[in-house]
Each structure stands twice: as C-alpha cells, then as structure tokens.
Design an enzyme around this catalytic site. Structure first.
Site, short mmCIF file in Angstrom:
data_model
loop_
_atom_site.label_atom_id
_atom_site.label_comp_id
_atom_site.label_asym_id
_atom_site.label_seq_id
_atom_site.Cartn_x
_atom_site.Cartn_y
_atom_site.Cartn_z
N ASP A 1 2.91 -2.12 -12.79
CA ASP A 1 1.95 -1.91 -11.71
C ASP A 1 2.26 -2.82 -10.51
OD1 ASP A 1 -0.15 -0.72 -10.47
OD2 ASP A 1 -1.69 -1.46 -11.86
N TYR B 1 -0.44 -6.96 3.41
CA TYR B 1 -0.53 -5.90 4.45
C TYR B 1 -1.95 -5.76 4.96
CZ TYR B 1 -1.30 -1.20 6.30
OH TYR B 1 -1.70 -0.14 7.08
N PHE C 1 6.04 7.19 11.40
CA PHE C 1 5.47 8.41 10.82
C PHE C 1 4.30 8.96 11.65
CE2 PHE C 1 2.21 9.53 7.34
CZ PHE C 1 2.45 10.89 7.42
N LYS D 1 -3.61 -6.47 8.66
CA LYS D 1 -4.29 -5.44 9.46
C LYS D 1 -5.73 -5.88 9.77
CE LYS D 1 -3.07 -1.85 10.65
NZ LYS D 1 -2.37 -1.41 11.89
N THR E 1 -6.60 0.73 9.13
CA THR E 1 -6.53 1.33 7.80
C THR E 1 -7.83 1.11 7.02
OG1 THR E 1 -5.41 1.08 5.68
CG2 THR E 1 -5.39 -0.83 7.07
N ASP E 2 -8.05 1.95 6.02
CA ASP E 2 -9.20 1.75 5.13
C ASP E 2 -8.98 0.57 4.19
OD1 ASP E 2 -7.27 2.92 3.48
OD2 ASP E 2 -8.55 4.55 2.77
N GLU E 3 -7.72 0.10 4.07
CA GLU E 3 -7.42 -0.96 3.10
C GLU E 3 -8.09 -2.28 3.47
OE1 GLU E 3 -3.47 -1.27 1.64
OE2 GLU E 3 -3.18 0.90 1.63
N ALA F 1 -4.48 -7.72 4.69
CA ALA F 1 -4.99 -8.94 5.34
C ALA F 1 -4.47 -9.02 6.78
CB ALA F 1 -4.56 -10.17 4.55
N LEU G 1 4.31 7.08 -1.44
CA LEU G 1 4.20 7.87 -2.67
C LEU G 1 4.66 9.33 -2.54
CD1 LEU G 1 3.23 7.96 -5.68
CD2 LEU G 1 1.07 8.87 -4.78
P1 NAD Z 1 5.46 3.42 9.96
O1 NAD Z 1 5.90 2.24 9.20
O2 NAD Z 1 5.97 4.77 9.58
O3 NAD Z 1 5.80 3.23 11.50
C1 NAD Z 1 5.59 2.01 12.18
C2 NAD Z 1 6.36 2.07 13.50
O4 NAD Z 1 6.11 0.86 14.22
C3 NAD Z 1 7.88 2.17 13.32
O5 NAD Z 1 8.41 3.14 14.18
C4 NAD Z 1 8.38 0.77 13.68
O6 NAD Z 1 9.69 0.78 14.24
C5 NAD Z 1 7.35 0.34 14.71
N1 NAD Z 1 7.22 -1.12 14.81
C6 NAD Z 1 7.13 -2.01 13.78
N2 NAD Z 1 7.03 -3.27 14.27
C7 NAD Z 1 7.03 -3.16 15.62
C8 NAD Z 1 6.94 -4.09 16.68
N3 NAD Z 1 6.84 -5.41 16.46
N4 NAD Z 1 6.97 -3.64 17.96
C9 NAD Z 1 7.10 -2.31 18.22
N5 NAD Z 1 7.20 -1.38 17.25
C10 NAD Z 1 7.16 -1.80 15.96
O7 NAD Z 1 3.87 3.38 9.92
P2 NAD Z 1 2.82 4.58 9.95
O8 NAD Z 1 2.57 5.02 8.57
O9 NAD Z 1 3.22 5.55 10.99
O10 NAD Z 1 1.53 3.78 10.43
C11 NAD Z 1 1.20 3.68 11.82
C12 NAD Z 1 -0.06 2.86 11.95
O11 NAD Z 1 -1.12 3.50 11.24
C13 NAD Z 1 0.04 1.44 11.37
O12 NAD Z 1 -0.68 0.59 12.22
C14 NAD Z 1 -0.64 1.56 10.01
O13 NAD Z 1 -1.19 0.32 9.64
C15 NAD Z 1 -1.70 2.58 10.31
N6 NAD Z 1 -2.15 3.40 9.17
C16 NAD Z 1 -1.24 4.07 8.40
C17 NAD Z 1 -1.69 4.90 7.36
C18 NAD Z 1 -0.74 5.69 6.49
O14 NAD Z 1 -1.18 6.29 5.50
N7 NAD Z 1 0.55 5.74 6.80
C19 NAD Z 1 -3.07 5.02 7.13
C20 NAD Z 1 -3.96 4.30 7.93
C21 NAD Z 1 -3.48 3.51 8.97
O1 DAU Z 2 -4.97 3.63 2.74
C1 DAU Z 2 -4.20 3.64 3.91
C2 DAU Z 2 -2.85 3.02 3.63
O2 DAU Z 2 -2.12 3.99 2.86
C3 DAU Z 2 -2.07 2.65 4.89
O3 DAU Z 2 -2.78 1.66 5.58
C4 DAU Z 2 -0.67 2.15 4.53
O4 DAU Z 2 0.07 1.89 5.71
C5 DAU Z 2 0.03 3.23 3.72
O5 DAU Z 2 1.30 2.78 3.32
C6 DAU Z 2 -0.81 3.62 2.50
O6 DAU Z 2 -0.86 2.52 1.54
P1 DAU Z 2 -0.77 2.79 -0.04
O7 DAU Z 2 -0.34 1.56 -0.70
O8 DAU Z 2 -2.01 3.45 -0.53
O9 DAU Z 2 0.40 3.91 -0.02
P2 DAU Z 2 1.67 4.14 -0.96
O10 DAU Z 2 2.22 5.49 -0.60
O11 DAU Z 2 2.58 2.98 -0.97
O12 DAU Z 2 1.02 4.26 -2.41
C7 DAU Z 2 0.03 5.23 -2.69
C8 DAU Z 2 -0.41 5.01 -4.12
O13 DAU Z 2 0.67 5.37 -4.99
C9 DAU Z 2 -0.72 3.56 -4.45
O14 DAU Z 2 -1.81 3.52 -5.36
C10 DAU Z 2 0.55 3.04 -5.11
C11 DAU Z 2 1.09 4.27 -5.81
N1 DAU Z 2 2.56 4.37 -5.89
C12 DAU Z 2 3.30 4.20 -4.77
C13 DAU Z 2 4.67 4.30 -4.79
C14 DAU Z 2 5.49 4.09 -3.55
C15 DAU Z 2 3.17 4.67 -7.11
O15 DAU Z 2 2.49 4.85 -8.14
N2 DAU Z 2 4.53 4.78 -7.15
C16 DAU Z 2 5.31 4.58 -6.04
O16 DAU Z 2 6.55 4.68 -6.15
#
Ligand code: NAD
Ligand code: DAU
Length: 362
Positions: free
Chosen positions: A289, A158, A10, A162, A132-134, A160, A198
């Site tokens: 939950d 997750y 993504f 990161k 991530t902020d997590e 932990a 979500l």
């Molecule tokens: P994503 O799951 O959409 O994409 C992860 C990508 O990494 C995929 O294309 C996957 O094929 C690739 N990948 C997984 N394991 C691999 C490996 N061993 N070697 C090479 N490629 C591999 O994730 P995203 O949401 O795009 O997140 C990207 C980064 O940003 C992550 O490090 C995530 O922790 C961080 N992040 C995400 C969010 C969010 O809200 N999505 C927020 C803060 C930080």
């Molecule tokens: O905060 C940054 C993180 O945000 C990233 O590091 C992660 O990679 C990313 O996946 C995201 O984590 P969250 O757990 O916050 O995202 P998610 O979209 O899974 O869930 C967002 C919120 O919505 C969370 O409180 C759980 C809730 N949720 C999620 C899903 C998938 C629901 O209530 N229903 C759902 O079906």
C-alpha cells in the site's frame, strides 16, 4: 487574453484546448515542461495565433512580471503544480518548491500587476486557483462527502503543499484584496492523463501485457470526474464565482479502486481482446500500500450547482468508455510520454517489487 499556468499538463492542456475550441479569447500558456508537461498535447494549436506558449516557471518572478505587463491578461488560472501523490512521498521538495513557493511568487507578481490596473480592469480581474479535494483529508465509509465547510486536514506531502497554496491564495484576498476564487476538485480522468496515475497506468500496462499494480486491498474510494467536466466547472467559476469563495467540483462518482481497474479490464476485453482470449483481469496484482494512503474522498458539489448552475455532462460509464477509446487511438502519444524521467521513476517504484513477485511482464 487570459494567462494559464501548467497548460501543458493533463487538466491545463484540456482546458486550453476546450477554451480555444469555444471562443477566440487568446491564451498565454506558461508551463515549465516538467516530466508531466507535454507540448505534443498542444500540437493541434501549432500556428494558431490565439495560443502563446512560454516555457518557464511560475516562481520566476521576472518572467511572470514581463508576461503580465506584455499581455495584460484579464485573468490568471493557476493549474501549475507537482501533482502526483506517490512522487510527493518519495521526493517532497519539488512539491514545496512549486506548489508553495511557486504559488507565493505567482501571487506576488499578480498582485503587483493587478494593483496598478485602472479601476474598471482591477474590478474585473480574476485569479483562479485550481486545487484538490485531498486538502480535506480522508473520510470514513459513513462520513458525508466533503463540503466547502470541511476542515483542512491534508495527509500527504502533495496535499499539504496544495493546502498551503490554498491558504496563501486566501490570505492574498483577505489581506490585499486580490480578487481570487479557488476550486477543489476530485480525481479527474480522460484524454492526455499522464500514465503514472491510476486509470491511464492500468490501460497502458494492460495493453503492454504488464502487471496492474493495485495498492493494498484496492478498496480505497475516489470520486471520479471526466476532465472536460472539470474544465467546464472552472470556466463557470471564472465567470461567476464569488470573490474569496471556494467551490468543490466533483462528479458524484465514488468508486473503490478495484472496481475502476475491473471496469478498465472489461472495456479492454471488449474493445481490444487479449490474443490468448483471457481477461486483462489476469494481470491484476496487489502490491504494498501507499504510505499514509487516504481511504476515501467524496465531493459534495451542490454549492457549485446551486450558485452557478454547473453539472457534469458525463456519467462515469460514458466518460470511462471515451477514455479507454482515446488511449486505444493514441498509442503514439503514450509511447512518447513513456520515455525519459517518467520511465526511470516508474521502474524504480514498481518493477523491482513486481519482478520479485514474478509478475513483471505478466
Ligand atoms: P499535471 O502534473 O498533469 O500537470 C502539471 C503541469 O504543471 C505540467 O505541465 C508541468 O510541466 C507544469 N508545472 C509544474 N511545475 C511548474 C512550475 N513551477 N511552473 C510552471 N509550470 C509547472 O497535473 P494535472 O493533473 O493536470 O493537475 C493540474 C492542477 O489541478 C494541479 O494544480 C493539481 O493539483 C490540480 N488537481 C488535479 C486533479 C487530478 O485528478 N489530476 C484533481 C484536482 C486538482
Ligand atoms: O483527489 C484529487 C487528486 O487525485 C489530485 O489532487 C491529484 O493531483 C491526482 O493525482 C489524484 O490523486 P490520487 O492519489 O487519488 O490519484 P492516483 O491516480 O495516483 O491514485 C488513485 C487511487 O489509485 C489511489 O487510491 C491510489 C491507487 N493506485 C494508484 C496507482 C498509480 C493504485 O492502487 N495503483 C497505482 O498504480
């Protein structure tokens, strides 16, 4: 030349697309193509000599060493990770494998490459780690937003994993002098978001006439950032971030989950009304939950603004409208990612519970 890892996911794919739309510096894109990696997202780059896609693992040292020697990137941006909290709860091993071991091996390969560079290239080299902020844990309703000074208190497998990767990156700077910067970002949303998360899940389920599963009371708070704003922050930190520093990235958009779901429903009611004239809200279904669910995240992004002048371009209102419009216009992309491993997993997680509650296919 820069090396991007996880650039078919993504955020990584949005980053690669934006990068090449803005300048001609080529990108090597190393991605394992797990269920979350989708080469179709990068289809517009087919035949573009500035983009070299390599399917492979960040933990494959031989491959990474070869790519570094061959392409001599001036920087590595590490997006590659297992990213979904729910998956980490049900199967943590992949998270340790990629996020911890994979990052360790990548760091070692990069250290080997960087150590052998001539002095000027060594000084200019950067390793940017996307986190991530997590890692900071959960806030109460009255706690101030996370700053870079907050303690690490990760709660899910997750977060932990990161947190462990962030510590490795920090240690490779302090011990070996590797020129690193780390970004800790809040929840992203926008185009190409995998529909297990979500916002895209709610859009896709709503349009398919399915239940919208809200965990617990739906009052958990996340801080939302449009993905293109995250990409601009990473570019800014890559060019100007101080070595060994961490930068929080966020959009000052704290919202409870139920408000997000209601907003998505209202936009769909406006842009693609249900045939029966009822609101998509009818499809909302409260479910069990998430175990250990963090109650609230909020990012204080003032360091990034103060030091590097970064601010998000989108408000939540503009970003969420663009996102819903994107999903409405890209049904084929959604249909294609909904096959295979992703589908099986989602079925296992939710459909049984929703069917039992008489909500499946609502
Ligand atoms: P994503 O799951 O959409 O994409 C992860 C990508 O990494 C995929 O294309 C996957 O094929 C690739 N990948 C997984 N394991 C691999 C490996 N061993 N070697 C090479 N490629 C591999 O994730 P995203 O949401 O795009 O997140 C990207 C980064 O940003 C992550 O490090 C995530 O922790 C961080 N992040 C995400 C969010 C969010 O809200 N999505 C927020 C803060 C930080
Ligand atoms: O905060 C940054 C993180 O945000 C990233 O590091 C992660 O990679 C990313 O996946 C995201 O984590 P969250 O757990 O916050 O995202 P998610 O979209 O899974 O869930 C967002 C919120 O919505 C969370 O409180 C759980 C809730 N949720 C999620 C899903 C998938 C629901 O209530 N229903 C759902 O079906």
């Amino acid at each position: 030349m820069i090396l991007i890892t996880g650039g078919a996911g993504f955020i990584g794919a949005n980053f690669v697309l934006d990068w090449l739309a803005q300048n001609d510096e080529p990108v090597v894109n190393l991605d394992k193509l797990t269920y979350a990696g989708n080469p179709e997202t990068l289809a517009s780059l087919e035949g573009d000599g500035r983009h070299v896609f390599v399917q492979g693992d960040i933990g494959d040292s031989k491959l990474v060493d070869r790519l570094l020697a061959e392409h001599k990137p001036r920087a590595v941006v590490n997006f590659a990770a297992e990213s979904h909290v729910d998956r980490s709860i049900h199967g943590p091993e992949d998270f340790v494998e990629t996020n911890v071991l994979g990052t360790f091996r990548l760091l070692e390969s990069v250290r080997g490459h960087w150590s052998a560079l001539p002095a000027d290239q060594k000084a200019a080299f950067r390793f940017l780690h996307v986190s991530t902020d997590e890692v900071y844990g959960s806030l109460s309703a009255t706690d101030p937003a996370f700053t870079e000074e907050n303690k690490y208190e990760p709660n899910s497998p997750y977060s932990a994993s990161k947190a462990a990767s962030d510590h490795l990156v920090r240690a490779w700077h302090h011990t070996y002098g590797l020129p690193v910067v780390t970004t800790n970002c809040s929840n992203n949303y926008g185009p190409f978001h995998f529909p297990e998360k979500l916002i895209p899940l709610m859009i896709v389920n709503a349009l398919a006439g399915k239940a919208l599963p809200v965990y617990g009371d739906g009052m958990q708070v996340r801080d939302w950032l449009y993905v293109k704003d995250h990409c601009s922050a990473i570019r800014r930190v890559l060019e100007g971030g101080r070595l060994g520093e961490t930068y929080n990235v966020g959009g000052w958009n704290e919202k409870p989950n139920i408000e997000i779901v209601n907003t998505v429903c209202a936009l769909l009611d406006e842009l693609r009304p249900r045939a029966d004239g009822k609101s998509y809200r009818e499809q909302i279904s409260y479910v069990t939950d998430r175990p250990g669910h963090d109650r609230r995240y909020a990012i204080d992004a003032r360091k990034l603004e103060r030091e590097l002048g970064w601010k998000p371009a989108e408000t939540f209102d503009t970003g969420i409208r663009k996102t819903v419009e994107w999903y409405l216009a890209n049904g084929e992309w959604v249909a294609n990612v909904q096959s295979g491993a992703y589908r099986e997993w989602v079925e296992k997680q939710y459909d049984a519970e929703l069917a039992a509650a008489g909500k499946a296919g609502a």
